[in-house]
Design a protein around this motif. Structure first.
Motif, PDB file in Angstrom:
ATOM      1  N   ARG A   1       0.834  -1.208   0.000  1.00  0.00           N
ATOM      2  CA  ARG A   1       0.000   0.000   0.000  1.00  0.00           C
ATOM      3  C   ARG A   1       0.865   1.253   0.000  1.00  0.00           C
ATOM      4  O   ARG A   1       0.600   2.213  -0.732  1.00  0.00           O
ATOM      5  CB  ARG A   1      -0.922  -0.012   1.226  1.00  0.00           C
ATOM      6  N   MET A   2       1.911   1.273   0.826  1.00  0.00           N
ATOM      7  CA  MET A   2       2.773   2.452   0.904  1.00  0.00           C
ATOM      8  C   MET A   2       3.564   2.659  -0.383  1.00  0.00           C
ATOM      9  O   MET A   2       3.727   3.784  -0.859  1.00  0.00           O
ATOM     10  CB  MET A   2       3.732   2.314   2.093  1.00  0.00           C
ATOM     11  N   GLN A   3       4.062   1.569  -0.978  1.00  0.00           N
ATOM     12  CA  GLN A   3       4.818   1.670  -2.240  1.00  0.00           C
ATOM     13  C   GLN A   3       3.948   2.265  -3.340  1.00  0.00           C
ATOM     14  O   GLN A   3       4.372   3.177  -4.065  1.00  0.00           O
ATOM     15  CB  GLN A   3       5.324   0.288  -2.656  1.00  0.00           C
ATOM     16  N   VAL A   4       2.729   1.756  -3.465  1.00  0.00           N
ATOM     17  CA  VAL A   4       1.820   2.238  -4.518  1.00  0.00           C
ATOM     18  C   VAL A   4       1.416   3.686  -4.257  1.00  0.00           C
ATOM     19  O   VAL A   4       1.452   4.523  -5.170  1.00  0.00           O
ATOM     20  CB  VAL A   4       0.579   1.326  -4.610  1.00  0.00           C
ATOM     21  N   ALA A   5       1.043   4.006  -3.009  1.00  0.00           N
ATOM     22  CA  ALA A   5       0.575   5.356  -2.691  1.00  0.00           C
ATOM     23  C   ALA A   5       1.667   6.393  -2.939  1.00  0.00           C
ATOM     24  O   ALA A   5       1.416   7.459  -3.520  1.00  0.00           O
ATOM     25  CB  ALA A   5       0.117   5.411  -1.234  1.00  0.00           C
ATOM     26  N   ARG A   6       2.893   6.101  -2.532  1.00  0.00           N
ATOM     27  CA  ARG A   6       3.982   7.064  -2.699  1.00  0.00           C
ATOM     28  C   ARG A   6       4.384   7.199  -4.172  1.00  0.00           C
ATOM     29  O   ARG A   6       4.753   8.287  -4.623  1.00  0.00           O
ATOM     30  CB  ARG A   6       5.173   6.642  -1.837  1.00  0.00           C
ATOM     31  N   THR A   7       4.323   6.095  -4.909  1.00  0.00           N
ATOM     32  CA  THR A   7       4.641   6.168  -6.336  1.00  0.00           C
ATOM     33  C   THR A   7       3.598   6.992  -7.080  1.00  0.00           C
ATOM     34  O   THR A   7       3.934   7.841  -7.922  1.00  0.00           O
ATOM     35  CB  THR A   7       4.729   4.754  -6.944  1.00  0.00           C
ATOM     36  N   LEU A   8       2.317   6.755  -6.787  1.00  0.00           N
ATOM     37  CA  LEU A   8       1.250   7.520  -7.435  1.00  0.00           C
ATOM     38  C   LEU A   8       1.356   9.004  -7.093  1.00  0.00           C
ATOM     39  O   LEU A   8       1.125   9.871  -7.953  1.00  0.00           O
ATOM     40  CB  LEU A   8      -0.120   6.975  -7.025  1.00  0.00           C
ATOM     41  N   ASP A   9       1.697   9.307  -5.840  1.00  0.00           N
ATOM     42  CA  ASP A   9       1.848  10.707  -5.443  1.00  0.00           C
ATOM     43  C   ASP A   9       2.981  11.367  -6.223  1.00  0.00           C
ATOM     44  O   ASP A   9       2.873  12.525  -6.646  1.00  0.00           O
ATOM     45  CB  ASP A   9       2.141  10.786  -3.941  1.00  0.00           C
ATOM     46  N   LYS A  10       4.059  10.631  -6.453  1.00  0.00           N
ATOM     47  CA  LYS A  10       5.182  11.154  -7.234  1.00  0.00           C
ATOM     48  C   LYS A  10       4.775  11.341  -8.698  1.00  0.00           C
ATOM     49  O   LYS A  10       5.165  12.330  -9.344  1.00  0.00           O
ATOM     50  CB  LYS A  10       6.359  10.188  -7.130  1.00  0.00           C
ATOM     51  N   MET A  11       3.970  10.405  -9.229  1.00  0.00           N
ATOM     52  CA  MET A  11       3.549  10.471 -10.627  1.00  0.00           C
ATOM     53  C   MET A  11       2.646  11.677 -10.901  1.00  0.00           C
ATOM     54  O   MET A  11       2.572  12.170 -12.027  1.00  0.00           O
ATOM     55  CB  MET A  11       2.846   9.167 -11.023  1.00  0.00           C
ATOM     56  N   LYS A  12       1.960  12.168  -9.866  1.00  0.00           N
ATOM     57  CA  LYS A  12       1.109  13.345 -10.028  1.00  0.00           C
ATOM     58  C   LYS A  12       1.932  14.598 -10.325  1.00  0.00           C
ATOM     59  O   LYS A  12       1.429  15.554 -10.916  1.00  0.00           O
ATOM     60  CB  LYS A  12       0.293  13.584  -8.751  1.00  0.00           C
ATOM     61  N   ARG A  13       3.205  14.577  -9.906  1.00  0.00           N
ATOM     62  CA  ARG A  13       4.023  15.789  -9.951  1.00  0.00           C
ATOM     63  C   ARG A  13       5.072  15.784 -11.058  1.00  0.00           C
ATOM     64  O   ARG A  13       5.915  16.679 -11.109  1.00  0.00           O
ATOM     65  CB  ARG A  13       4.693  15.975  -8.591  1.00  0.00           C
ATOM     66  N   ILE A  14       5.027  14.779 -11.929  1.00  0.00           N
ATOM     67  CA  ILE A  14       6.022  14.715 -13.000  1.00  0.00           C
ATOM     68  C   ILE A  14       5.339  14.936 -14.350  1.00  0.00           C
ATOM     69  O   ILE A  14       4.125  14.753 -14.476  1.00  0.00           O
ATOM     70  CB  ILE A  14       6.753  13.349 -13.000  1.00  0.00           C
TER      71      ILE A  14
END
Length: 359
Positions: free
Chosen positions: A146-159
């Motif tokens: 859950r943490m891996q997916v959530a943090r990756t998606l949050d990063k993808m929002k900003r690139i």
């Protein structure tokens, strides 16, 4: 006057049809020897990278059909593996170069590379190795996925949108969890749909296996819901019929799951697209967004052909013994079969001309 069949007789034939489909799924299972060989080869690669690489490798996940337990016998049995690395961001050109040198020199095998992965064959097993950024640096949590997916998606929002594709491998654990959390019935049905998919002859389509899996999950879980309401067992026969009806009309497909993200995370312009098969681990990726109608026509045609044969079999099911029906023949590609028959007829005619030509 034809004798009316009883409800019990009809149910018996339906049950037999389901049993035949279930037996077919069992026959599609990959043999244990391949699994053992693949696991052993994968461990050899992982131990090499952990021992020799300059990069800090946190963990490795077997992805794809092998990791999801949805692979079937066939020409495309391989191992997709994701290597999670601490402190590195894509693109991973330096990482890929180092991995290529290590694998090539240690195992003395050729390695081909893409911007995202390495491809090689070890111990007769094909591998596709992808590096990914590890976002969970401490494992004192019970929910790494859950943490891996959530943090990756949050990063993808900003690139920038053009760079999102480089982060897809980092969502692997979410994709695995989406399938692994399903029932045995759903997993069996996915394998049946993959077998059908193997009969569709068309050009390369990115994410093809995930498209089929995601639609299969939606259809199978709808059947499970209906079965629960009717207090009966879920039916592979009903499911494959409904799946083919969807594939027969691809323009109307609308499938989305909110297992790894919220509905509000999906951009409005993507949510409105049709056809829509939303990537279960990536809310920005409609797996059918760039498919032209012509690229989907082989799927529609194959679905139409197989569906017609199933309806024919249903129509005569009460007049024949289904026990001796070769159910796998329903899924074989018609074009290839017709082509083979034509070739055989040409050979027969040529032989006749040779045998009977005037002296």
């Amino acid at each position: 006057m034809p004798q009316r069949r009883s409800k019990a007789d009809k149910e018996e034939k339906r049950s037999m049809f389901d049993d035949l489909l279930s037996d077919l799924v069992d026959d599609l299972e990959i043999d244990e020897e391949f699994k053992r060989r693949g696991k052993a080869a994968a461990n050899r690669v992982f131990r090499l990278l952990q021992r020799e690489s300059e990069y800090r490798i946190d963990r490795v996940k077997v992805a794809g059909g092998q990791g999801k337990n949805t692979s079937i016998r066939g020409r495309h049995m391989d191992y997709d593996c994701v290597v999670f690395i601490n402190g590195e961001e894509p693109p991973f050109s330096d990482v890929i170069d180092e991995f290529e040198a290590l694998i090539n020199n240690f195992f003395e095998i050729p390695v081909s590379v893409t911007p995202y992965s390495l491809k090689f064959k070890l111990d007769d097993v094909n591998f596709d190795l992808l590096p990914a950024t590890n976002e969970v640096l401490t494992h004192d949590t019970s929910d790494t996925t859950r943490m891996q997916v959530a943090r990756t998606l949050d990063k993808m929002k900003r690139i920038p949108a053009g760079e999102i594709r480089y982060y897809s491998a980092a969502l692997t654990e979410g994709a695995l969890d989406f399938i692994q959390s399903r029932s045995d019935f759903v997993l069996s049905f996915i394998k049946l749909c993959k077998y059908w998919n193997n009969g569709v002859k068309c050009g390369y389509i990115s994410g093809r296996s995930t498209i089929i899996e995601t639609i299969a999950v939606a259809v199978a879980e709808e059947e499970e819901t209906k079965a629960g309401q009717s207090r009966r067992k879920p039916s592979l026969r009903n499911s494959i019929t409904n799946f083919l009806e969807q594939m027969r009309h691809t323009a109307e497909i609308n499938v989305a799951f909110y297992h790894n993200y919220r509905r509000s995370d999906v951009p409005r312009h993507i949510a409105k697209q049709r056809p829509l098969v939303l990537d279960p681990s990536n809310p920005w990726n409609n797996l059918l967004s760039r498919r032209t109608q012509s690229s989907l026509e082989p799927f529609e045609e194959h679905a139409k052909n197989i569906l017609g044969e199933i309806y024919k079999l249903n129509a005569v099911a009460y007049q024949r013994d289904l026990e001796y029906t070769d159910i796998s023949a329903l899924f074989r590609p018609y074009i290839r079969l017709i082509g083979l028959i034509g070739l055989l007829m040409d050979v027969v005619h040529a032989c006749r001309r040779l045998l009977y030509r005037p002296a």
